[in-house]
Design a protein around this motif. Structure first.
Motif: not given
Length: 254
Positions: A135-147
């Motif tokens: 399970t991976v949890i990705m964090g970013a400032s906004t959706k356009t920065e998500l892998l």
């Protein structure tokens, strides 16, 4: 360690803040590496002897090709972003100590904050091949920065957290760990220092006695312990991020 002049296959912007650089590096690819290890890329023209190399985590591999995920944050990475197909980039590696993957089947939780997501696709694919659940949890400032989703094997379960709530859960990654850390057998994290502090605080209260592994970041002009620029304090004295790490147990440092 392998020293190689790799050939740029592609160098593309995949989010508003990051690029993926694919290199044809057959010697390094054949030699192999562990998830969490890194390579040093010379981010200047070959005639420029004053520029230091930069450390980048291994991101993905496909045959003789190796990928690195990076953001433009200074002169070196700006130079790197200008490289096009067919050009050469000098690199050496693998370096450092990577993540330790369990031998018995386990439920692994991978946490990546910002550009700290870089080593996680390689960690996920390697761990899946060994029979682990991921399970991976990705964090970013906004959706356009998500892998993008396409960077993950189909067997991986992944969650997203954005600070502005534009995709997935709202807030910062460490605000949503109470349930995931309770079922995870092993935890691996890479991201900003604030994320490590918050993860340590959460785990000290769950009575699971888990020992997450984190990838530390520090200035690494040489990458193999000669310059001592990446020295960090730990509970066992001063350690070098490039040589003793970059993988450390969370509670060794925080």
């Amino acid at each position: 360690m392998i020293i190689e002049k790799a050939i740029v296959v592609s160098n593309e912007s995949i989010t508003t803040t990051s690029f993926v650089l694919w290199l044809e590096a057959p010697k390094l690819a054949k030699h192999g590496y562990k998830p969490g290890q890194f390579a040093m890329l010379k981010c200047s023209d070959s005639s420029d002897q004053t520029g230091f190399s930069r450390a980048f985590s291994f991101h993905m591999k496909d045959g003789d090709r190796i990928a690195f995920l990076y953001s433009v944050v200074g002169k070196g990475t700006d130079w790197l972003s200008s490289k096009t197909k067919g050009e050469q980039i000098e690199l050496y590696g693998p370096l450092g100590k990577g993540y330790r993957i369990p031998t018995s089947n386990s439920r692994l939780l991978l946490l990546g904050g910002g550009i700290g997501i870089a080593p996680m696709p390689e960690m996920a694919s390697t761990s899946l091949a060994k029979g682990h659940q991921i399970t991976v949890i990705m964090g970013a400032s906004t959706k356009t920065e998500l892998l993008p989703n396409s960077y993950w094997p189909s067997e991986v379960e992944y969650l997203t957290v954005t600070e502005d709530g534009s995709h997935g859960l709202s807030g910062v990654l460490t605000e949503h760990l109470e349930q995931p850390v309770n079922w995870a057998s092993n935890i691996y994290a890479c991201g900003p220092e604030a994320m490590f502090f918050a993860l340590a605080k959460t785990l000290r209260g769950n009575n699971r006695r888990q020992q997450p592994e984190i990838l530390m970041e520090a200035p690494m002009p040489c990458g193999w312990g000669l310059c001592y620029s990446c020295a960090i304090p730990t509970r066992h004295g001063i350690k070098l991020c490039c040589k003793d790490g970059p993988s450390f147990k969370l509670f060794e440092v925080y």
